[in-house]
Design a protein around this motif. Structure first.
Motif, mmCIF file in Angstrom:
data_model
loop_
_atom_site.group_PDB
_atom_site.id
_atom_site.type_symbol
_atom_site.label_atom_id
_atom_site.label_comp_id
_atom_site.label_asym_id
_atom_site.label_seq_id
_atom_site.Cartn_x
_atom_site.Cartn_y
_atom_site.Cartn_z
ATOM 1 N N GLY A 1 0.978 -1.004 -0.124
ATOM 2 C CA GLY A 1 -0.018 -0.400 -0.137
ATOM 3 C C GLY A 1 0.837 1.054 0.028
ATOM 4 O O GLY A 1 0.035 2.301 0.280
ATOM 5 N N ARG A 2 1.932 1.125 -0.642
ATOM 6 C CA ARG A 2 2.994 2.032 -0.051
ATOM 7 C C ARG A 2 2.361 3.466 -0.880
ATOM 8 O O ARG A 2 2.193 4.343 -0.507
ATOM 9 N N GLY A 3 2.427 2.789 -2.677
ATOM 10 C CA GLY A 3 1.563 3.640 -3.738
ATOM 11 C C GLY A 3 0.370 4.222 -3.189
ATOM 12 O O GLY A 3 0.161 5.356 -4.348
ATOM 13 N N MET A 4 0.019 3.600 -2.759
ATOM 14 C CA MET A 4 -1.275 4.601 -2.822
ATOM 15 C C MET A 4 -1.671 5.464 -1.373
ATOM 16 O O MET A 4 -1.953 6.442 -1.596
ATOM 17 N N ALA A 5 -0.872 5.175 -0.360
ATOM 18 C CA ALA A 5 -0.672 5.808 0.897
ATOM 19 C C ALA A 5 0.466 7.313 -0.630
ATOM 20 O O ALA A 5 -0.073 8.514 0.455
ATOM 21 N N ILE A 6 1.507 7.647 -0.776
ATOM 22 C CA ILE A 6 1.625 8.273 -1.512
ATOM 23 C C ILE A 6 0.963 8.889 -2.323
ATOM 24 O O ILE A 6 1.077 9.916 -2.639
ATOM 25 N N ALA A 7 0.158 8.512 -2.872
ATOM 26 C CA ALA A 7 -0.793 8.788 -3.706
ATOM 27 C C ALA A 7 -2.122 9.593 -3.004
ATOM 28 O O ALA A 7 -2.005 10.228 -3.489
ATOM 29 N N GLY A 8 -2.460 9.071 -2.553
ATOM 30 C CA GLY A 8 -2.953 9.515 -1.396
ATOM 31 C C GLY A 8 -2.219 11.477 -0.677
ATOM 32 O O GLY A 8 -3.397 12.192 -0.667
ATOM 33 N N LEU A 9 -1.542 11.248 -0.324
ATOM 34 C CA LEU A 9 -0.843 12.660 0.469
ATOM 35 C C LEU A 9 -0.945 12.845 -0.932
ATOM 36 O O LEU A 9 -0.768 14.729 -0.518
ATOM 37 N N VAL A 10 0.054 12.343 -2.482
ATOM 38 C CA VAL A 10 0.026 14.144 -3.426
ATOM 39 C C VAL A 10 -1.240 14.410 -3.518
ATOM 40 O O VAL A 10 -1.268 15.685 -3.767
ATOM 41 N N LEU A 11 -2.741 13.374 -3.948
ATOM 42 C CA LEU A 11 -3.639 14.198 -3.613
ATOM 43 C C LEU A 11 -3.988 15.343 -2.672
ATOM 44 O O LEU A 11 -5.059 16.208 -3.457
ATOM 45 N N SER A 12 -3.571 14.966 -1.787
ATOM 46 C CA SER A 12 -4.586 15.158 -0.200
ATOM 47 C C SER A 12 -2.955 16.656 0.134
ATOM 48 O O SER A 12 -3.847 17.938 -0.327
ATOM 49 N N TYR A 13 -2.164 17.066 -0.285
ATOM 50 C CA TYR A 13 -1.345 18.167 -0.573
ATOM 51 C C TYR A 13 -2.053 19.138 -2.121
ATOM 52 O O TYR A 13 -1.912 20.421 -1.871
ATOM 53 N N PHE A 14 -2.427 18.514 -2.679
ATOM 54 C CA PHE A 14 -2.943 19.329 -4.054
ATOM 55 C C PHE A 14 -3.967 20.084 -3.874
ATOM 56 O O PHE A 14 -4.631 20.955 -4.398
ATOM 57 N N GLY A 15 -5.234 18.800 -2.975
ATOM 58 C CA GLY A 15 -5.756 19.575 -2.743
ATOM 59 C C GLY A 15 -6.210 20.594 -2.368
ATOM 60 O O GLY A 15 -7.044 21.598 -2.027
ATOM 61 N N VAL A 16 -5.970 21.102 -1.036
ATOM 62 C CA VAL A 16 -5.221 21.962 0.161
ATOM 63 C C VAL A 16 -4.852 23.001 -0.820
ATOM 64 O O VAL A 16 -5.246 23.753 0.138
ATOM 65 N N ALA A 17 -3.701 22.786 -1.507
ATOM 66 C CA ALA A 17 -3.158 23.998 -2.129
ATOM 67 C C ALA A 17 -4.279 24.467 -2.854
ATOM 68 O O ALA A 17 -4.093 25.880 -3.276
ATOM 69 N N CYS A 18 -4.919 23.739 -4.475
ATOM 70 C CA CYS A 18 -6.101 23.667 -4.602
ATOM 71 C C CYS A 18 -6.723 25.522 -4.047
ATOM 72 O O CYS A 18 -7.882 25.971 -4.962
ATOM 73 N N TRP A 19 -7.999 24.748 -2.606
ATOM 74 C CA TRP A 19 -8.455 24.862 -1.876
ATOM 75 C C TRP A 19 -8.063 26.353 -1.350
ATOM 76 O O TRP A 19 -8.891 27.662 -1.254
ATOM 77 N N LEU A 20 -6.243 26.073 -1.310
ATOM 78 C CA LEU A 20 -6.195 27.781 -0.197
ATOM 79 C C LEU A 20 -6.192 28.500 -1.662
ATOM 80 O O LEU A 20 -6.009 30.049 -1.677
ATOM 81 N N LEU A 21 -5.806 28.182 -2.926
ATOM 82 C CA LEU A 21 -5.164 29.027 -4.247
ATOM 83 C C LEU A 21 -6.858 29.351 -4.296
ATOM 84 O O LEU A 21 -7.585 31.251 -4.613
#
Length: 130
Positions: free
Chosen positions: A88-108
């Motif tokens: 599940g390492r790939g899923m964890a990394i994908a979840g982190l990337v999407l989560s950071y991207f989501g926070v950045a987009c919504w802050l923007l």
């Protein structure tokens, strides 16, 4: 021509012939697998990695609220995966990337909305003469 009193052909085997093959005994050495250790049991996926991926995807649609949870779960799951050697390492990394991207987009989006709102408020107040 009569076939009743013909001699020849093959008679019963003499000397007893070959006996029936016996079964194989236990393997030498006490029952180990001579072909290796066999397949290891499958390692399951880390549940927090799956949850981090789901929260990261959902965070793109619900104003980044679940993205914060996805970031926390992603980091915790990476630590667990390193310690327990789960999948599940790939899923964890994908979840982190999407989560950071989501926070950045919504802050923007939030910063843009506030900037346009303030600019729009300033523009409307200067036009009204106040």
């Amino acid at each position: 021509m009569s076939y009743e009193n013909q001699s020849g052909g093959y008679g019963p085997p003499q000397g007893g012939g070959y006996g029936s093959p016996g079964g194989y005994g236990p393997p030498p050495g006490g029952g180990y697998d001579p072909y290796g250790y066999g397949a290891q049991p499958p390692r399951g996926n880390n549940g927090m990695a799956i949850a981090a991926l789901i929260m990261g995807i959902a965070g793109l649609f619900v104003c980044g609220v679940t993205s914060i949870v996805g970031i926390v779960l992603g980091h915790i799951s990476l630590g667990q995966i390193k310690r327990t050697h789960e999948e599940g390492r790939g899923m964890a990394i994908a979840g982190l990337v999407l989560s950071y991207f989501g926070v950045a987009c919504w802050l923007l989006v939030l910063v843009m909305a506030l900037a346009l709102g303030w600019w729009g408020f300033a523009a409307s107040s200067s036009l009204s003469g106040y």
